[in-house]
Design a protein around this motif. Structure first.
Motif, short mmCIF file in Angstrom:
data_model
loop_
_atom_site.label_atom_id
_atom_site.label_comp_id
_atom_site.label_asym_id
_atom_site.label_seq_id
_atom_site.Cartn_x
_atom_site.Cartn_y
_atom_site.Cartn_z
N LYS A 172 5.44 13.05 -4.47
CA LYS A 172 5.25 13.54 -5.62
C LYS A 172 6.21 12.77 -6.74
CE LYS A 172 5.04 17.78 -8.54
NZ LYS A 172 5.13 19.22 -8.43
N SER A 173 7.61 12.88 -6.09
CA SER A 173 8.69 12.21 -6.90
C SER A 173 8.47 10.86 -7.14
CB SER A 173 9.92 12.57 -5.99
OG SER A 173 10.96 11.87 -6.69
N ILE A 174 8.02 10.03 -6.16
CA ILE A 174 8.13 8.66 -6.48
C ILE A 174 6.72 8.50 -7.54
CG2 ILE A 174 6.87 6.49 -5.28
CD1 ILE A 174 8.41 7.30 -2.70
N ARG A 175 5.69 9.35 -7.26
CA ARG A 175 4.56 8.89 -8.48
C ARG A 175 5.12 9.47 -9.97
NH1 ARG A 175 0.45 12.52 -5.16
NH2 ARG A 175 -0.90 10.94 -3.86
N ASN A 176 6.06 10.13 -10.01
CA ASN A 176 6.44 10.65 -11.43
C ASN A 176 7.51 9.79 -11.91
OD1 ASN A 176 4.71 12.92 -11.26
ND2 ASN A 176 6.31 14.30 -10.36
N HIS A 177 8.04 9.12 -10.84
CA HIS A 177 9.41 8.22 -11.46
C HIS A 177 9.53 6.95 -11.18
CE1 HIS A 177 11.11 12.12 -12.59
NE2 HIS A 177 10.87 12.51 -11.21
N GLU A 178 8.79 6.47 -9.94
CA GLU A 178 9.14 5.25 -9.46
C GLU A 178 8.06 4.23 -9.11
OE1 GLU A 178 12.03 3.25 -8.76
OE2 GLU A 178 13.08 5.05 -10.06
N LEU A 179 6.71 4.69 -9.13
CA LEU A 179 5.61 4.17 -8.97
C LEU A 179 5.44 2.87 -9.43
CD1 LEU A 179 3.15 4.07 -6.64
CD2 LEU A 179 2.04 5.72 -8.46
N LYS A 180 5.48 2.97 -10.82
CA LYS A 180 5.12 1.70 -11.34
C LYS A 180 5.74 0.61 -11.23
CE LYS A 180 8.09 2.70 -15.35
NZ LYS A 180 8.26 3.41 -16.87
N TYR A 181 7.06 0.56 -10.61
CA TYR A 181 7.84 -0.50 -10.11
C TYR A 181 7.30 -1.19 -8.62
CZ TYR A 181 10.86 1.56 -13.89
OH TYR A 181 11.26 1.83 -14.71
N HIS A 182 6.42 -0.36 -8.21
CA HIS A 182 5.87 -0.86 -6.65
C HIS A 182 4.33 -0.91 -6.37
CE1 HIS A 182 10.25 -0.07 -5.41
NE2 HIS A 182 10.01 0.77 -6.18
N ALA A 183 3.66 -0.17 -7.13
CA ALA A 183 2.35 -0.26 -6.84
C ALA A 183 1.51 0.57 -7.76
CB ALA A 183 2.08 0.35 -5.60
N HIS A 184 0.06 0.45 -7.79
CA HIS A 184 -0.72 1.30 -8.59
C HIS A 184 -0.83 2.71 -8.10
CE1 HIS A 184 -2.18 -2.96 -9.26
NE2 HIS A 184 -2.12 -2.64 -10.47
N ARG A 185 -1.05 2.92 -6.87
CA ARG A 185 -0.89 4.32 -6.00
C ARG A 185 -0.17 4.46 -4.96
NH1 ARG A 185 -5.77 5.52 -3.85
NH2 ARG A 185 -6.56 3.32 -3.84
N ILE A 186 0.18 5.69 -4.57
CA ILE A 186 0.63 6.12 -3.25
C ILE A 186 0.06 7.22 -2.86
CG2 ILE A 186 2.75 7.33 -4.31
CD1 ILE A 186 4.35 6.64 -2.19
N GLU A 187 -0.44 7.09 -1.40
CA GLU A 187 -1.20 8.25 -0.81
C GLU A 187 -0.64 8.73 0.59
OE1 GLU A 187 -3.52 9.66 -2.75
OE2 GLU A 187 -3.91 8.12 -4.14
#
Length: 226
Positions: A116-131
């Motif tokens: 949840k934290s990665i989706r909210n803050h860091e995801l755009k720097y690494h991937a389109h989605r995290i599951e």
């Protein structure tokens, strides 16, 4: 064919984290990515099985393991680093990070909080989605299917695939796998063609419960065109 044995040196696939080869909690698995001489290091059998399922999918371009580091912030505002178990790149360009855990291994919700934290803050720097990927999705039946598809893909004969598909298209109702293979006339070549067609999405395993393993008595049909 040349009468000579060829050897290929195995090299490590790109990985952001060095995984210790010994652990008191789980085993370590080394496996070459299909069609390459690059090996990936997995921290568990289930992690390896998930990679096998992705490798069998025609929509997947590449799979890498131990991707990171990715920063995440806990409830106290402390910054930590996280490594995704798998990074999957699809043919359409989408990149998805997967955190692999058997069902029930995150009862306290720690991994869910990290994701949840990665989706909210860091995801755009690494991937389109995290599951989070569990064995509720990657079942034993899915792993068995993926292994058979990968094995058949190495032996694929295109004319056999074309002929078997034409036989299936002529059927009004689903037919058992062993029956269509008997009609094909060669059990070995027929099953290889059947697995390749299922891997390409041209043949469907007709079953209500997707957790059931495909067998010779399973029903199949040519995939319906939308």
């Amino acid at each position: 064919m040349l009468g000579k044995t060829l050897y290929y040196d195995m090299i490590a696939a790109p990985s952001a984290r060095r995984v210790a080869m010994k652990s008191s909690a789980s085993c370590r698995i080394l496996m070459c990515a299909p069609g390459t001489n690059q090996y990936l290091v997995f921290e568990s059998l289930f992690e390896r099985d998930c990679a096998v399922v992705f490798w069998s999918m025609k929509t997947v371009r590449s799979v890498t393991a131990q991707y990171g580091p990715i920063e995440w912030t806990d409830a106290d505002g402390v910054i930590h680093e996280h490594y995704a178990d798998l990074r999957v790149e699809y043919e359409n360009g989408e990149v998805v990070l997967y955190c692999v855990r058997p069902i029930g291994r995150d009862r306290r919700g720690i991994l869910r909080a990290v994701v949840k934290s990665i989706r909210n803050h860091e995801l755009k720097y690494h991937a389109h989605r995290i599951e989070i990927l569990t064995d509720r999705v990657v079942t034993k039946a899915a792993v068995y299917r993926a292994r058979e598809i990968l094995s058949a893909r190495r032996l694929m004969n295109s004319p056999d695939c074309v002929r078997l598909l034409e036989l299936l298209k002529a059927k009004i109702k689903p037919i058992r796998a062993f029956e269509i293979v008997e009609e094909f006339g060669d059990e070995g070549r027929g099953m290889i063609a059947l697995w390749n067609l299922m891997g390409d999405g041209l043949v469907e395993h007709v079953v209500k419960d997707t957790s059931l393993t495909f067998e010779a008595v399973s029903f199949v049909r040519a995939a319906r065109v939308n």
